[in-house]
Design an enzyme around this catalytic site. Structure first.
Site, mmCIF file in Angstrom:
data_model
loop_
_atom_site.group_PDB
_atom_site.id
_atom_site.type_symbol
_atom_site.label_atom_id
_atom_site.label_comp_id
_atom_site.label_asym_id
_atom_site.label_seq_id
_atom_site.Cartn_x
_atom_site.Cartn_y
_atom_site.Cartn_z
ATOM 1 C CE LYS A 84 5.399 -24.498 19.853
ATOM 2 N NZ LYS A 84 5.401 -25.026 21.246
ATOM 3 C CG ASP A 87 -4.787 -25.094 30.145
ATOM 4 O OD1 ASP A 87 -4.773 -25.893 29.184
ATOM 5 O OD2 ASP A 87 -4.661 -23.854 30.004
ATOM 6 C CE1 TYR A 101 2.907 -23.899 15.308
ATOM 7 C CE2 TYR A 101 2.674 -23.446 17.651
ATOM 8 C CZ TYR A 101 2.738 -24.343 16.603
ATOM 9 O OH TYR A 101 2.634 -25.697 16.845
ATOM 10 C CG ASP A 132 -0.534 -16.778 33.616
ATOM 11 O OD1 ASP A 132 -0.902 -15.590 33.695
ATOM 12 O OD2 ASP A 132 0.281 -17.189 32.747
ATOM 13 N N GLY A 188 -0.706 -26.539 29.862
ATOM 14 C CA GLY A 188 -1.602 -26.605 28.703
ATOM 15 C C GLY A 188 -2.351 -27.921 28.643
HETATM 16 C C1 VAH Z 1 -1.036 -25.499 13.837
HETATM 17 N N1 VAH Z 1 -1.806 -27.657 14.641
HETATM 18 O O1 VAH Z 1 -1.767 -25.672 12.862
HETATM 19 C C2 VAH Z 1 -0.676 -26.728 14.686
HETATM 20 C C3 VAH Z 1 0.545 -27.440 14.142
HETATM 21 C C4 VAH Z 1 1.758 -28.306 12.119
HETATM 22 C C5 VAH Z 1 0.547 -27.596 12.643
HETATM 23 O O2 VAH Z 1 1.702 -26.837 14.591
HETATM 24 O O3 VAH Z 1 -0.587 -24.414 14.162
#
Ligand code: VAH
Length: 320
Positions: free
Chosen positions: A145, A36, A141, A51, A10
């Site tokens: 994480k 990337d 997301y 990739d 990335g």
């Molecule tokens: C987002 N910039 O907005 C990222 C970040 C805390 C925000 O993880 O998804």
């Protein structure tokens, strides 16, 4: 001491663009392998198209360059991730498993995994959110994480792989554009101001979120990765804090320089994501374990952003 040869996934992203350059300065251009799906046109150095969902492809690069460390930045962020939840989960997790497995098999000495304050949900203390708060993320997301943090700890506990991680707040820098995040407004607003255009903010004026200036984010990353192994007591991911502000406070700061600048507020789906995140972060463990301390506040951040964006736009060094 054997030289470090570092792979960044990335590398064309918001953080990767700047981190690649800082790592080149520290370890030598030839020892940083930026990868990337597409190269950043301004990048100078060793680049490989990669990739990260393809295990054989990442393993080939690890063997070709005798990689010793991996910074795994490739991921789909919060806002874009909500448009395609299952493919976001697949990509964010598949790429992480590939990085962890290739690191385990080929005895990579250190792995950096970027987490985010997006791992927190709205059922924790939102002011000075503690390190040990429970993780009930509201986005795919954030779920990826939170899972990634625990996988990193698993590979440390089970295989001794030295995985280190930071829960980044919203990162703000002039060198690169963010891609698909909920905190992107805090970068976009500066570009509009410098172009003497008005800005329509996709969050409410009073939406306070934790942020960090790019230089602080990069310094925190390098300080964490260079800390002695026995100083690292958090093997999921460290809370780090830069500063907190809301769009109205940033607008006010920018207007001290651009008096005619106008911001309108039209919250969209990202307001719901922002409402589930902390307003500020308690980073006591990072300060205790490896002496973390931010340097930028809203005034110094605004000053350096405007100054550098004015330079870039006046010298046509940016495609807006
Ligand atoms: C987002 N910039 O907005 C990222 C970040 C805390 C925000 O993880 O998804």
């Amino acid at each position: 001491m054997d030289k470090e040869i570092i792979l960044i996934t990335g590398s064309s992203g918001q953080l990767g663009t700047v981190l690649a350059e800082k790592l080149q300065e520290k370890y030598g251009v030839k020892n940083i392998i930026a990868t990337d799906l597409r190269v950043n046109p301004t990048f100078n150095g060793v680049f490989e198209t990669l990739d990260v969902t393809d295990f054989d492809a990442i393993e080939a690069i690890v063997l070709k360059y005798k990689i010793t460390q991996i910074y795994h930045l490739a991921a789909i962020l919060s806002a874009n991730g909500e448009k395609h939840p299952l493919s976001t989960w697949d990509l964010n997790m598949k790429t992480l498993f590939n990085v962890l497995e290739v690191s385990r098999i080929h005895k990579i000495s250190k792995v950096f995994f970027p987490s985010s304050i997006a791992v927190f949900g709205n059922n924790v203390e939102r002011l000075n959110t503690p390190q040990s708060s429970n993780l009930t993320p509201s986005t795919v997301y954030g779920i990826s994480k939170a899972a990634g943090e625990n996988w990193g700890k698993y590979y440390f506990d089970k295989y001794g792989l030295d995985v280190r991680s930071l829960r980044y707040p919203g990162v703000i820098g002039y060198q690169s554009l963010p891609g698909g995040g909920t905190t992107d407004y805090a970068v976009d607003i500066f570009h509009k101001a410098v172009k003497n255009e008005n800005y329509e903010c996709f969050l409410n004026a009073d939406t306070t979120l934790p942020m960090i200036y790019m230089d602080d984010a990069i310094r925190a990353t390098l300080e964490l990765m260079e800390a002695p192994k026995d100083k690292i007591t958090v093997r999921t991911s460290y809370n780090i804090s830069g500063l907190s502000f809301n769009p109205n406070q940033l607008e006010t700061c920018i207007k001290e320089n651009y008096t005619d600048f106008k911001v309108t507020y039209s919250p969209d789906f990202r307001q719901g994501i922002a409402n589930s995140w902390p307003m500020s972060i308690d980073d006591l463990e990072a300060r205790k374990d490896w002496q973390w301390k931010p340097k930028f506040d809203i005034k110094s951040l605004t000053k350096v952003m405007l100054k550098n964006l004015e330079l870039k736009y006046n010298n046509n060094l940016i495609n807006s």
